[in-house]
Scaffold this motif. Structure first.
Motif, mmCIF file in Angstrom:
data_model
loop_
_atom_site.group_PDB
_atom_site.id
_atom_site.type_symbol
_atom_site.label_atom_id
_atom_site.label_comp_id
_atom_site.label_asym_id
_atom_site.label_seq_id
_atom_site.Cartn_x
_atom_site.Cartn_y
_atom_site.Cartn_z
ATOM 1 N N VAL A 1 0.840 -1.192 0.000
ATOM 2 C CA VAL A 1 0.000 0.000 0.000
ATOM 3 C C VAL A 1 0.877 1.246 0.000
ATOM 4 O O VAL A 1 1.948 1.274 0.613
ATOM 5 C CB VAL A 1 -0.940 0.028 1.230
ATOM 6 N N LEU B 1 -7.990 2.306 5.144
ATOM 7 C CA LEU B 1 -7.809 0.921 4.729
ATOM 8 C C LEU B 1 -7.575 0.094 5.987
ATOM 9 O O LEU B 1 -6.630 0.357 6.732
ATOM 10 C CB LEU B 1 -6.636 0.794 3.763
ATOM 11 N N GLN C 1 -2.852 -4.221 -9.597
ATOM 12 C CA GLN C 1 -2.878 -3.063 -8.713
ATOM 13 C C GLN C 1 -4.197 -2.326 -8.882
ATOM 14 O O GLN C 1 -4.838 -2.420 -9.934
ATOM 15 C CB GLN C 1 -1.704 -2.122 -9.010
ATOM 16 N N LEU D 1 -4.539 6.531 -3.419
ATOM 17 C CA LEU D 1 -4.367 5.311 -2.629
ATOM 18 C C LEU D 1 -4.140 4.159 -3.596
ATOM 19 O O LEU D 1 -5.019 3.822 -4.383
ATOM 20 C CB LEU D 1 -5.600 5.054 -1.758
ATOM 21 N N LEU E 1 -2.938 0.150 -4.220
ATOM 22 C CA LEU E 1 -2.739 -1.180 -3.653
ATOM 23 C C LEU E 1 -2.168 -2.103 -4.712
ATOM 24 O O LEU E 1 -2.564 -2.035 -5.878
ATOM 25 C CB LEU E 1 -4.053 -1.773 -3.129
#
Length: 414
Positions: free
Chosen positions: A163, A183, A312, A371, A373
């Motif tokens: 992250v 998160l 991602q 953000l 991931l």
């Protein structure tokens, strides 16, 4: 033991002398730095330039009133003591130059009186300025504490994800805005939210804190992601005005390979596949922002998409996509992500943020949050039984491309 004692006794005086010497030099450097910080260099240069002009031209009283520019300028850069020092120096030089040039006593007294008045007024202005700066520094520290309380720092790894987060507030002096993100790992998998509150300032911060508080609690309690969104909606309906709302994307990763997304009037996330291709996760059934369901009667739906190893997901706010350059062109986030995507989310967001800042010329006009991931590949293992009743764990052979891959269709809200 004797060697240790000898080593200690041999070097003990030297170590003591070094520490004392270093401490004294550190104190000298600290005093010099404090003196340099409080010394108004530019006002002294201005006063010196006026003295040189007077000495070179011999114009007498014509130049003496200009010495008041020294303490007046010192008020903008120095503390009151620095202003007084410049004023005293300017007064002494006025007496010296006035005596040298034969200025009448009455005129010299008037010049000195004006110089004293300017010095005192400048010292008062400097004191007020330093007081306001201290208050502003305290407000900034409170704003930073509030931001850390509302937007808790996210670790570099949460559950199975790598992250990274980037946040920039448009109100740079306050360092906090109306965008929100969170998160959290829960019994139902990792869950996340990113949103944008209508408006700015403290009311937007309060709404963001409300949304995040409800989300963190509901994410742990509700097994269904739509139920989490429903609790946020009900809380906002009780606490927001009729024209306030929050756009948001709520997502969850309940099981390997399955990503659930609920989009409530927010910018669609970007899905980066392991191959490097970027696709927008547009909502199948668009839903209104949070807080407006009672006006429209529409309910959000759950969208499911596969998230394979190496994929991602980028969540962001409209402060990124609506950032304009000097030619009024929007920032192309998808193209920028495709250019800078890497296996390190922090490096990817750092490159994106640098490109975004260059696009807008160094100052964003709206809050912006990113953000990212990444689901790293986890090598599978199998256990093999060996002689003697033991077992060893060896890596499993790689699966052929596409094996085990599947696509899930979205389902509507129940």
């Amino acid at each position: 033991m004797s060697q240790a004692r000898e080593h200690s006794s041999e070097h003990w005086p030297k170590r003591t002398f070094t520490n004392r010497d270093a401490g004294s030099w550190a104190a000298v450097r600290k005093r010099a730095a404090h003196l340099a910080f409080g010394t108004p260099v530019l006002p002294f240069l201005v006063v010196g330039a006026i003295v040189l002009i007077d000495l070179a031209g011999g114009a007498g009283v014509i130049w003496l009133p200009l010495l008041a520019a020294g303490p007046a300028l010192a008020a903008t850069t120095s503390r009151p003591c620095g202003v007084l020092c410049v004023g005293l120096l300017a007064g002494a030089l006025s007496v010296m130059l006035g005596t040298r040039d034969g200025v009448p006593g009455g005129e010299l007294a008037a010049v000195l009186s004006a110089l004293a008045a300017v010095t005192l007024a400048s010292a008062l202005a400097s004191a007020l300025r330093w007081r306001r700066e201290r208050v502003l520094a305290a407000v900034r520290s409170v704003a930073e504490a509030a931001q850390h309380a509302v937007l808790a720092p996210i670790p570099p790894s949460v559950g199975p994800f790598q992250v990274a987060v980037r946040y920039s507030a448009a109100a740079a002096e306050a360092r906090i805005g109306g965008d929100l993100y969170a998160l959290v790992p829960t019994p139902y998998g990792v869950r996340m939210i990113i949103g944008d509150v209508r408006g700015k300032g403290l009311p937007a911060v309060g709404t963001a804190a409300l949304v995040l508080g409800v989300f963190r609690e509901a994410a742990y309690d509700e097994p269904d992601l739509l139920a989490v969104v429903g609790r946020i909606e009900r809380s906002l309906a009780r606490n927001l005005g009729y024209d306030d709302f929050v756009t948001a994307v709520v997502a969850g990763y309940p099981e390997p390979g399955r990503l659930e997304v609920v989009n409530c009037g927010h910018a669609p996330p970007l899905h980066v596949r392991a191959s490097g291709s970027v696709a927008s996760v547009d909502p199948v059934n668009p839903a209104p922002p949070l807080g407006l369901r009672a006006l429209t009667g529409e309910t959000p739906s759950l969208q499911v998409l596969p998230l394979a190893d190496g994929d991602q997901l980028l969540l962001y706010t409209d402060g990124v996509t609506e950032a304009r350059d000097h030619g009024r062109e929007f920032y192309a986030l998808a193209e920028g992500l495709a250019r800078h995507v890497s296996d390190e989310p922090a490096s990817t967001l750092a490159a994106l943020d640098a490109e975004l800042q260059a696009h807008v010329g160094g100052r964003l006009h709206d809050d912006a949050a990113l953000l990212l991931l990444r689901k790293p590949a986890v090598p599978e293992t199998v256990s093999a039984v060996v002689a003697g009743g033991g077992s060893i764990t060896v890596p499993a052979p790689p699966r052929p491309p596409g094996a085990g891959a599947g696509v899930s269709c979205g389902r509507g809200a129940e």
